[in-house]
Write a protein that holds these residues in place. Structure first.
Motif, PDB file in Angstrom:
ATOM      1  N   ILE A   1      37.549  52.421  31.347  1.00 57.68           N
ATOM      2  CA  ILE A   1      36.717  51.594  32.218  1.00 57.68           C
ATOM      3  C   ILE A   1      36.736  52.228  33.602  1.00 57.68           C
ATOM      4  O   ILE A   1      37.816  52.436  34.184  1.00 57.68           O
ATOM      5  CB  ILE A   1      37.268  50.149  32.266  1.00 57.68           C
TER       6      ILE A   1
ATOM      7  N   ASP B   1      37.560  50.331  42.602  1.00 60.27           N
ATOM      8  CA  ASP B   1      38.759  50.039  43.407  1.00 60.27           C
ATOM      9  C   ASP B   1      39.923  49.869  42.432  1.00 60.27           C
ATOM     10  O   ASP B   1      40.104  48.809  41.837  1.00 60.27           O
ATOM     11  CB  ASP B   1      38.514  48.757  44.220  1.00 60.27           C
TER      12      ASP B   1
ATOM     13  N   ALA C   1      42.655  47.082  43.191  1.00 63.40           N
ATOM     14  CA  ALA C   1      42.210  45.722  42.887  1.00 63.40           C
ATOM     15  C   ALA C   1      42.074  45.511  41.384  1.00 63.40           C
ATOM     16  O   ALA C   1      42.451  44.449  40.855  1.00 63.40           O
ATOM     17  CB  ALA C   1      40.880  45.447  43.584  1.00 63.40           C
ATOM     18  N   ALA C   2      41.544  46.503  40.674  1.00 60.44           N
ATOM     19  CA  ALA C   2      41.381  46.360  39.217  1.00 60.44           C
ATOM     20  C   ALA C   2      42.740  46.262  38.534  1.00 60.44           C
ATOM     21  O   ALA C   2      42.925  45.476  37.602  1.00 60.44           O
ATOM     22  CB  ALA C   2      40.578  47.527  38.657  1.00 60.44           C
TER      23      ALA C   2
ATOM     24  N   SER D   1      44.053  42.871  38.927  1.00 61.79           N
ATOM     25  CA  SER D   1      43.326  41.930  38.088  1.00 61.79           C
ATOM     26  C   SER D   1      43.871  41.935  36.655  1.00 61.79           C
ATOM     27  O   SER D   1      44.116  40.871  36.068  1.00 61.79           O
ATOM     28  CB  SER D   1      41.847  42.308  38.110  1.00 61.79           C
ATOM     29  N   TYR D   2      44.087  43.124  36.105  1.00 59.77           N
ATOM     30  CA  TYR D   2      44.622  43.199  34.733  1.00 59.77           C
ATOM     31  C   TYR D   2      46.074  42.725  34.683  1.00 59.77           C
ATOM     32  O   TYR D   2      46.494  42.094  33.715  1.00 59.77           O
ATOM     33  CB  TYR D   2      44.468  44.624  34.162  1.00 59.77           C
TER      34      TYR D   2
ATOM     35  N   ASP E   1      47.779  40.662  37.063  1.00 64.83           N
ATOM     36  CA  ASP E   1      48.064  39.305  37.537  1.00 64.83           C
ATOM     37  C   ASP E   1      47.161  38.259  36.896  1.00 64.83           C
ATOM     38  O   ASP E   1      47.617  37.189  36.522  1.00 64.83           O
ATOM     39  CB  ASP E   1      47.915  39.255  39.061  1.00 64.83           C
ATOM     40  N   THR E   2      45.857  38.562  36.790  1.00 63.43           N
ATOM     41  CA  THR E   2      44.938  37.564  36.237  1.00 63.43           C
ATOM     42  C   THR E   2      44.985  37.566  34.716  1.00 63.43           C
ATOM     43  O   THR E   2      45.034  36.516  34.076  1.00 63.43           O
ATOM     44  CB  THR E   2      43.500  37.838  36.726  1.00 63.43           C
ATOM     45  N   LEU E   3      44.987  38.764  34.119  1.00 65.85           N
ATOM     46  CA  LEU E   3      44.952  38.857  32.649  1.00 65.85           C
ATOM     47  C   LEU E   3      46.343  38.986  32.033  1.00 65.85           C
ATOM     48  O   LEU E   3      46.491  38.940  30.810  1.00 65.85           O
ATOM     49  CB  LEU E   3      44.065  40.035  32.223  1.00 65.85           C
ATOM     50  N   GLY E   4      47.360  39.170  32.870  1.00 68.11           N
ATOM     51  CA  GLY E   4      48.722  39.148  32.345  1.00 68.11           C
ATOM     52  C   GLY E   4      49.063  40.306  31.433  1.00 68.11           C
ATOM     53  O   GLY E   4      49.777  40.141  30.440  1.00 68.11           O
TER      54      GLY E   4
ATOM     55  N   LEU F   1      48.509  47.764  25.698  1.00 74.70           N
ATOM     56  CA  LEU F   1      48.346  46.628  24.797  1.00 74.70           C
ATOM     57  C   LEU F   1      49.085  46.933  23.497  1.00 74.70           C
ATOM     58  O   LEU F   1      49.484  48.078  23.276  1.00 74.70           O
ATOM     59  CB  LEU F   1      46.855  46.381  24.561  1.00 74.70           C
TER      60      LEU F   1
ATOM     61  N   ILE G   1      43.935  50.507  27.511  1.00 80.54           N
ATOM     62  CA  ILE G   1      42.749  50.598  28.362  1.00 80.54           C
ATOM     63  C   ILE G   1      43.106  51.565  29.489  1.00 80.54           C
ATOM     64  O   ILE G   1      44.211  51.488  30.039  1.00 80.54           O
ATOM     65  CB  ILE G   1      42.389  49.216  28.951  1.00 80.54           C
TER      66      ILE G   1
ATOM     67  N   GLY H   1      29.653  48.309  40.399  1.00 85.35           N
ATOM     68  CA  GLY H   1      30.744  47.367  40.188  1.00 85.35           C
ATOM     69  C   GLY H   1      31.738  47.816  39.139  1.00 85.35           C
ATOM     70  O   GLY H   1      32.760  47.184  38.937  1.00 85.35           O
ATOM     71  N   GLY H   2      31.423  48.931  38.456  1.00 91.10           N
ATOM     72  CA  GLY H   2      32.272  49.423  37.378  1.00 91.10           C
ATOM     73  C   GLY H   2      31.671  49.115  36.023  1.00 91.10           C
ATOM     74  O   GLY H   2      30.620  48.460  35.927  1.00 91.10           O
ATOM     75  N   GLY H   3      32.338  49.579  34.976  1.00 90.74           N
ATOM     76  CA  GLY H   3      31.865  49.295  33.623  1.00 90.74           C
ATOM     77  C   GLY H   3      32.595  50.132  32.594  1.00 90.74           C
ATOM     78  O   GLY H   3      33.341  51.056  32.937  1.00 90.74           O
TER      79      GLY H   3
ATOM     80  N   MET I   1      49.316  37.669  28.837  1.00 92.18           N
ATOM     81  CA  MET I   1      48.299  36.887  28.131  1.00 92.18           C
ATOM     82  C   MET I   1      47.556  37.738  27.098  1.00 92.18           C
ATOM     83  O   MET I   1      47.401  37.346  25.960  1.00 92.18           O
ATOM     84  CB  MET I   1      47.290  36.352  29.158  1.00 92.18           C
ATOM     85  N   LEU I   2      47.099  38.941  27.538  1.00 88.97           N
ATOM     86  CA  LEU I   2      46.315  39.766  26.617  1.00 88.97           C
ATOM     87  C   LEU I   2      47.185  40.290  25.480  1.00 88.97           C
ATOM     88  O   LEU I   2      48.257  40.853  25.703  1.00 88.97           O
ATOM     89  CB  LEU I   2      45.721  40.980  27.333  1.00 88.97           C
TER      90      LEU I   2
ATOM     91  N   TYR J   1      35.154  43.919  36.818  1.00 82.59           N
ATOM     92  CA  TYR J   1      34.691  45.295  37.063  1.00 82.59           C
ATOM     93  C   TYR J   1      33.661  45.746  36.027  1.00 82.59           C
ATOM     94  O   TYR J   1      33.729  46.858  35.513  1.00 82.59           O
ATOM     95  CB  TYR J   1      35.900  46.247  37.163  1.00 82.59           C
ATOM     96  N   GLY J   2      32.720  44.848  35.748  1.00 83.41           N
ATOM     97  CA  GLY J   2      31.588  45.225  34.903  1.00 83.41           C
ATOM     98  C   GLY J   2      31.865  45.159  33.415  1.00 83.41           C
ATOM     99  O   GLY J   2      30.991  45.513  32.620  1.00 83.41           O
ATOM    100  N   THR J   3      33.045  44.695  33.019  1.00 86.00           N
ATOM    101  CA  THR J   3      33.370  44.602  31.594  1.00 86.00           C
ATOM    102  C   THR J   3      33.300  43.142  31.137  1.00 86.00           C
ATOM    103  O   THR J   3      34.009  42.290  31.673  1.00 86.00           O
ATOM    104  CB  THR J   3      34.786  45.147  31.318  1.00 86.00           C
TER     105      THR J   3
END
Lengths: 134, 134
Positions: A10, A14, A17-18, A21-22, A24-27, A48, A53, A74-76, B1-2, B125-127
């Protein structure tokens, strides 16, 4: 020919920040960032249970993901990497099937220190495919 | 979480041709096509040793992948699905972290008969991220 999915990459604008996000937000468990100037990227691995990823941020003036981020600011999702046993046999089989192998068809040493090749996304329904000999 | 990557989904304009490409050119094991009218897609699974790829073709007038293919007529990577143990706990944790859960936040029964949710791609990020309770 296709083995395990080694990683899904992916591209992000940034990486700090990404990564947050993975983590802290997605754990998810994330690696330290590694600058790979010879590949034009800085990378963080999201580990994983069955695959990983790769978060990629451009590094330097000639980053191979710069054009992708210019188009997708924004990324992808950038590519999928599959493992193969024999990259030269895979290349020859793909070429004989009409698929376009990028970069003249000679494997390069990828970000994991293994030989890799990329296949033209137009030959695979818009998906950039990386093959890695493991 | 993931948890595990359950699948990576690729939207394609021609499922028969894409299936042949993964089976014959890339040498992967592929499933029979399954029409899922309640989900607006026809799906083929590319079975790999550690995860799977889902090839998706629109089915019917209101397919959820129609807009994506209008923007990417050749096809492209559409979403990544991660497994979670408890989808309601995951949803609540994500919402408290500021992530937007699509569709009002109530899990739906996905293509595999399990509860699923989708997260807004702009928050990741676009995903486009799918969570599936397994």
């Amino acid at each position: 020919m296709l083995g395990r999915v080694n990683h899904v990459a992916i591209a992000v604008p940034d990486l700090v920040a990404a990564t947050a996000s993975y983590r802290d937000t997605l754990g998810a468990h994330v690696s330290q960032a590694q600058a790979l100037p010879e590949h034009g990227v800085t990378v963080v691995f999201v580990e994983l249970p069955n695959t990983k990823i790769e978060l990629l941020e451009p590094l330097g003036a000639d980053s191979p993901i710069a054009a992708f981020l210019a188009k997708n600011p924004g990324g992808g999702m950038h590519h999928i990497c599959y493992e193969v046993d024999d990259i030269l046999a895979a290349r020859d089989q793909l070429a004989s099937g009409g698929a376009r192998v990028l970069g003249g068809g000679e494997p390069k040493i990828g970000a994991h220190g293994k030989p890799v090749l990329f296949l033209h996304p137009k030959d695979f329904y818009g998906t950039l495919i990386e093959l890695e000999q493991v």
